[in-house]
Structure formats: structure tokens, C-alpha cells
Design a protein around this motif. Structure first.
Motif, PDB file in Angstrom:
ATOM      1  N   LYS A  96       0.831  -1.203   0.000  1.00  0.00           N
ATOM      2  CA  LYS A  96       0.000   0.000   0.000  1.00  0.00           C
ATOM      3  C   LYS A  96       0.870   1.260   0.000  1.00  0.00           C
ATOM      4  N   ILE A  97       1.925   1.224   0.807  1.00  0.00           N
ATOM      5  CA  ILE A  97       2.841   2.369   0.858  1.00  0.00           C
ATOM      6  C   ILE A  97       3.488   2.571  -0.507  1.00  0.00           C
ATOM      7  N   SER A  98       3.877   1.498  -1.151  1.00  0.00           N
ATOM      8  CA  SER A  98       4.470   1.591  -2.487  1.00  0.00           C
ATOM      9  C   SER A  98       3.484   2.198  -3.486  1.00  0.00           C
ATOM     10  N   GLN A  99       2.221   1.796  -3.388  1.00  0.00           N
ATOM     11  CA  GLN A  99       1.193   2.358  -4.275  1.00  0.00           C
ATOM     12  C   GLN A  99       1.034   3.867  -4.041  1.00  0.00           C
ATOM     13  N   VAL A 100       0.964   4.232  -2.771  1.00  0.00           N
ATOM     14  CA  VAL A 100       0.802   5.647  -2.437  1.00  0.00           C
ATOM     15  C   VAL A 100       2.012   6.441  -2.931  1.00  0.00           C
ATOM     16  N   MET A 101       3.205   5.909  -2.775  1.00  0.00           N
ATOM     17  CA  MET A 101       4.418   6.593  -3.219  1.00  0.00           C
ATOM     18  C   MET A 101       4.421   6.731  -4.757  1.00  0.00           C
TER      19      MET A 101
ATOM     20  N   GLN B 278       1.745   6.840  -6.677  1.00  0.00           N
ATOM     21  CA  GLN B 278       0.734   7.855  -7.005  1.00  0.00           C
ATOM     22  C   GLN B 278       1.266   9.254  -6.715  1.00  0.00           C
ATOM     23  N   LEU B 279       1.972   9.404  -5.608  1.00  0.00           N
ATOM     24  CA  LEU B 279       2.553  10.697  -5.257  1.00  0.00           C
ATOM     25  C   LEU B 279       3.538  11.145  -6.330  1.00  0.00           C
ATOM     26  N   GLN B 280       4.373  10.248  -6.791  1.00  0.00           N
ATOM     27  CA  GLN B 280       5.339  10.577  -7.832  1.00  0.00           C
ATOM     28  C   GLN B 280       4.633  10.960  -9.130  1.00  0.00           C
ATOM     29  N   ALA B 281       3.603  10.221  -9.479  1.00  0.00           N
ATOM     30  CA  ALA B 281       2.849  10.525 -10.694  1.00  0.00           C
ATOM     31  C   ALA B 281       2.201  11.909 -10.587  1.00  0.00           C
ATOM     32  N   LEU B 282       1.663  12.234  -9.418  1.00  0.00           N
ATOM     33  CA  LEU B 282       1.053  13.546  -9.220  1.00  0.00           C
ATOM     34  C   LEU B 282       2.084  14.663  -9.268  1.00  0.00           C
ATOM     35  N   LYS B 283       3.265  14.407  -8.728  1.00  0.00           N
ATOM     36  CA  LYS B 283       4.339  15.407  -8.797  1.00  0.00           C
ATOM     37  C   LYS B 283       4.730  15.665 -10.250  1.00  0.00           C
ATOM     38  N   GLU B 284       4.843  14.606 -11.041  1.00  0.00           N
ATOM     39  CA  GLU B 284       5.197  14.749 -12.447  1.00  0.00           C
ATOM     40  C   GLU B 284       4.105  15.494 -13.214  1.00  0.00           C
ATOM     41  N   GLU B 285       2.849  15.158 -12.933  1.00  0.00           N
ATOM     42  CA  GLU B 285       1.735  15.842 -13.595  1.00  0.00           C
ATOM     43  C   GLU B 285       1.712  17.320 -13.193  1.00  0.00           C
ATOM     44  N   ASN B 286       1.979  17.591 -11.936  1.00  0.00           N
ATOM     45  CA  ASN B 286       2.022  18.966 -11.455  1.00  0.00           C
ATOM     46  C   ASN B 286       3.121  19.752 -12.172  1.00  0.00           C
ATOM     47  N   GLU B 287       4.261  19.144 -12.387  1.00  0.00           N
ATOM     48  CA  GLU B 287       5.358  19.806 -13.097  1.00  0.00           C
ATOM     49  C   GLU B 287       4.977  20.112 -14.540  1.00  0.00           C
ATOM     50  N   VAL B 288       4.303  19.169 -15.174  1.00  0.00           N
ATOM     51  CA  VAL B 288       3.838  19.391 -16.554  1.00  0.00           C
ATOM     52  C   VAL B 288       2.842  20.548 -16.585  1.00  0.00           C
ATOM     53  N   LEU B 289       1.934  20.575 -15.633  1.00  0.00           N
ATOM     54  CA  LEU B 289       0.946  21.643 -15.577  1.00  0.00           C
ATOM     55  C   LEU B 289       1.597  22.993 -15.298  1.00  0.00           C
TER      56      LEU B 289
END
Length: 70
Positions: A8-13, A15-26
Motif C-alpha cells: 500500500k505504501i508503495s502504491q501511495v508513493m 501515485q505521489l510521484q505521478a502527481l508530482k510529475e503531472e504537477n510539473e507538466v501543468l
């Protein structure tokens, strides 16, 4: 239980990384749009200035015509 929690922690991490990357693109997209908006603002200001100059020229021509026609 520990393995499940680790998963679960790996999944959350992930997702967090994916959101950080999406935020950078935005952020990059926003910066590009802001730059483009500034360029458009400059164009609009130049066009407005040109338009005002043309209106002054037209007014001068109209005044000359009126003075000729009396």
C-alpha cells in the motif's frame, strides 16, 4: 500484514510521484501560456496604438475636408 502495508505504501508513493510529475507538466504549461499571453498583450497594445494613430489621421483629414468645404 507487513507485506500488505508495504504494498500500500508503495502504491501511495507511486501515485505521489505521478502527481508530482503531472504537477510539473501543468506548471510548465501554465508558464508557456503566461508567456504567450504576454506576447498577445504586446500585440494588442501595438494594434491599439496603431488604431489610435489612424483615428487621429482620419480626424485630421475630416477637419481639412470640412475647412475646404467651408
Amino acid at each position: 500484514m507487513v507485506d500488505r502495508l508495504g504494498g500500500k505504501i508503495s502504491q501511495v508513493m507511486a501515485q505521489l510521484q505521478a502527481l508530482k510529475e503531472e504537477n510539473e507538466v501543468l506548471k510548465n504549461d501554465l508558464m508557456n501560456q503566461q508567456t504567450q499571453n504576454e506576447a498577445y498583450r504586446g500585440q494588442i497594445e501595438r494594434l491599439e496604438a496603431d488604431n489610435a494613430a489612424k483615428e487621429r489621421e482620419i480626424e485630421e483629414i475630416v477637419n481639412k475636408i470640412e475647412s475646404i468645404l467651408g
